[in-house]
Design a protein around this motif. Structure first.
Motif, PDB file in Angstrom:
ATOM      1  N   ARG A  97      11.032  -8.591  -6.187  1.00  0.00           N
ATOM      2  CA  ARG A  97       9.855  -7.692  -5.510  1.00  0.00           C
ATOM      3  C   ARG A  97       9.044  -6.304  -5.852  1.00  0.00           C
ATOM      4  O   ARG A  97       8.107  -6.309  -5.522  1.00  0.00           O
ATOM      5  CB  ARG A  97      11.352  -6.388  -4.664  1.00  0.00           C
ATOM      6  N   GLU A  98       9.565  -6.061  -7.392  1.00  0.00           N
ATOM      7  CA  GLU A  98       9.041  -5.259  -8.005  1.00  0.00           C
ATOM      8  C   GLU A  98       7.395  -6.315  -9.037  1.00  0.00           C
ATOM      9  O   GLU A  98       6.887  -5.557  -9.043  1.00  0.00           O
ATOM     10  CB  GLU A  98       9.474  -4.398  -8.982  1.00  0.00           C
ATOM     11  N   GLN A 121       6.607  -8.847  -7.586  1.00  0.00           N
ATOM     12  CA  GLN A 121       5.414  -9.254  -6.331  1.00  0.00           C
ATOM     13  C   GLN A 121       4.716  -8.483  -6.665  1.00  0.00           C
ATOM     14  O   GLN A 121       3.204  -9.041  -6.462  1.00  0.00           O
ATOM     15  CB  GLN A 121       6.391  -9.985  -5.156  1.00  0.00           C
ATOM     16  N   GLN A 122       4.705  -7.646  -6.674  1.00  0.00           N
ATOM     17  CA  GLN A 122       4.279  -6.755  -5.864  1.00  0.00           C
ATOM     18  C   GLN A 122       3.333  -5.752  -7.853  1.00  0.00           C
ATOM     19  O   GLN A 122       1.758  -5.686  -7.507  1.00  0.00           O
ATOM     20  CB  GLN A 122       4.331  -4.976  -6.313  1.00  0.00           C
ATOM     21  N   ARG A 123       4.036  -6.225  -8.880  1.00  0.00           N
ATOM     22  CA  ARG A 123       2.529  -5.601  -9.804  1.00  0.00           C
ATOM     23  C   ARG A 123       2.215  -7.338 -10.431  1.00  0.00           C
ATOM     24  O   ARG A 123       1.400  -6.830 -11.867  1.00  0.00           O
ATOM     25  CB  ARG A 123       3.543  -5.028 -11.626  1.00  0.00           C
ATOM     26  N   GLN A 155       0.565  -9.697  -9.156  1.00  0.00           N
ATOM     27  CA  GLN A 155      -0.451  -9.844  -7.524  1.00  0.00           C
ATOM     28  C   GLN A 155      -1.678 -10.656  -8.553  1.00  0.00           C
ATOM     29  O   GLN A 155      -1.911 -11.865  -7.996  1.00  0.00           O
ATOM     30  CB  GLN A 155      -0.799  -9.503  -6.988  1.00  0.00           C
ATOM     31  N   SER A 163      16.455   0.573  -7.348  1.00  0.00           N
ATOM     32  CA  SER A 163      14.845   0.455  -7.291  1.00  0.00           C
ATOM     33  C   SER A 163      14.787   0.875  -6.409  1.00  0.00           C
ATOM     34  O   SER A 163      15.655   1.127  -5.462  1.00  0.00           O
ATOM     35  CB  SER A 163      14.731  -1.046  -7.235  1.00  0.00           C
ATOM     36  N   HIS A 181      15.314  -0.673  -3.412  1.00  0.00           N
ATOM     37  CA  HIS A 181      15.212  -1.819  -1.949  1.00  0.00           C
ATOM     38  C   HIS A 181      17.098  -2.454  -2.172  1.00  0.00           C
ATOM     39  O   HIS A 181      17.176  -2.292  -3.827  1.00  0.00           O
ATOM     40  CB  HIS A 181      14.401  -3.371  -2.394  1.00  0.00           C
ATOM     41  N   GLY A 217      11.249  -1.224 -11.131  1.00  0.00           N
ATOM     42  CA  GLY A 217       9.408  -0.893 -11.715  1.00  0.00           C
ATOM     43  C   GLY A 217       9.211  -1.051 -13.202  1.00  0.00           C
ATOM     44  O   GLY A 217       8.350  -2.000 -13.795  1.00  0.00           O
ATOM     45  N   ASN A 267       6.805  -4.138 -15.306  1.00  0.00           N
ATOM     46  CA  ASN A 267       6.007  -2.987 -15.829  1.00  0.00           C
ATOM     47  C   ASN A 267       5.598  -4.342 -17.170  1.00  0.00           C
ATOM     48  O   ASN A 267       4.637  -4.248 -17.054  1.00  0.00           O
ATOM     49  CB  ASN A 267       5.250  -1.635 -16.003  1.00  0.00           C
ATOM     50  N   GLU A 275       7.711   7.037  -4.718  1.00  0.00           N
ATOM     51  CA  GLU A 275       6.881   5.449  -4.145  1.00  0.00           C
ATOM     52  C   GLU A 275       8.023   6.070  -3.022  1.00  0.00           C
ATOM     53  O   GLU A 275       7.638   4.789  -2.069  1.00  0.00           O
ATOM     54  CB  GLU A 275       7.373   4.141  -4.940  1.00  0.00           C
TER      55      GLU A 275
END
Length: 293
Positions: A18-19, A21-23, A25, A156, A158, A190, A194, A291
């Motif tokens: 999930r992290e 997918q966010q970072r 993109q 996290s 989630h 996260g 990163n 967050e």
């Protein structure tokens, strides 16, 4: 300008996935596959999906991570954690692309007094660690371009993890007993995402270090008790209820799977080879908690 990548990510709903997918993109096209499209217990399906999508990079962020449950279902743990990574490695090698795979501090028995380096011999205590080590060995046996990133104490905002469980229980209970003799580094998903992005960018820019096995955790160290204290301090700072904490030894909290007492991983090799380093664990925790608002 670097060319946009086609990145296949497994484990759609997992913490690290999930992290990612966010970072990741804006690095290109993300093909994120959950269990419905890609069941890691199904070898043929793994091969079909990789061949159908023909990605530029595979990130295996899926795993059987229920440590205690693994003790009673070793076949499931080994299929997902050991066989599947080997098949993903085969497919990546056939396409001539890299594979990034996440492993764990549980490959070690925790008896060493200093942080573990990549040169230390693994000796897992339970099924989960054994299955993850077998996955590492399967990838190494295939060869090709791969990064196996061992991490620890992942949390996290989630899914099921220590942070979310503690935030809830500390507000519900007046008193909590937390294990204080297991030492390691809490690692925010996260932070993992990163660092993974930084590694991909270095590879894309032609500045890759050596492929292989690396340690990637939050910097610094604490115990589960220390981690719980940090979570409690944040609750109190927000004016919320927080249980009194009591430090206990592992022996006072028996679990089906034995945990390593020393989960500290030395991450200096990743910094030397790839110029990628992680923040202090408490700084990452602060960022993760920010967050939530």
């Amino acid at each position: 300008m670097t060319t946009p990548l086609k990145i296949l990510i497994t484990g759609e709903h997992g913490q690290v996935s999930r992290e990612l997918q966010q970072r990741l993109q804006n690095l290109g096209e993300l093909i994120v596959l959950g269990r419905n499209q890609l069941d890691l217990a199904n070898v043929d399906q793994i091969r079909q999906q990789v061949r159908a999508h023909r990605p530029d990079l595979i990130i295996n962020a899926a795993a059987h991570t229920a440590v205690d449950q693994a003790e009673s279902e070793p076949d499931a743990a080994f299929t997902i954690n050991a066989i599947a990574p080997g098949v993903l490695a085969e497919q990546a090698k056939a396409l001539g692309i890299p594979l990034i795979h996440y492993s764990t501090d549980y490959v070690f028995d925790g008896s060493k007094t200093a942080p573990y380096t990549e040169a230390d011999t693994p000796n897992p205590l339970g099924i989960y660690g054994q299955s993850k080590l077998a996955g590492e060995q399967a990838i190494v046996a295939v060869g090709g371009e791969y990064l196996i990133l061992r991490t620890s104490w992942v949390y996290s905002n989630h899914g099921k993890n220590f942070l979310l469980t503690l935030q809830r229980l500390l507000q519900e209970k007046p008193h909590m007993r937390i294990v204080a003799d297991q030492i390691g580094a809490p690692t925010w998903a996260g932070t993992i995402a990163n660092s993974t992005r930084a590694l991909i960018e270095r590879w894309q820019a032609g500045q890759a270090g050596d492929w292989g096995v690396y340690h990637l955790t939050g910097q610094g160290e604490t115990s589960w008790f220390g981690f719980a204290q940090a979570i409690g301090e944040h609750l109190r700072a927000e004016g919320k209820a927080c249980a009194e904490l009591e430090a206990i030894p592992s022996s006072a909290y028996p679990t089906p799977a034995k945990r390593p007492l020393n989960s500290r991983l030395d991450c200096s090799h990743l910094q030397q080879q790839w110029q990628v380093s992680q923040p202090q664990w408490h700084d990452a925790l602060r960022e993760c908690l920010a967050e939530q608002h």
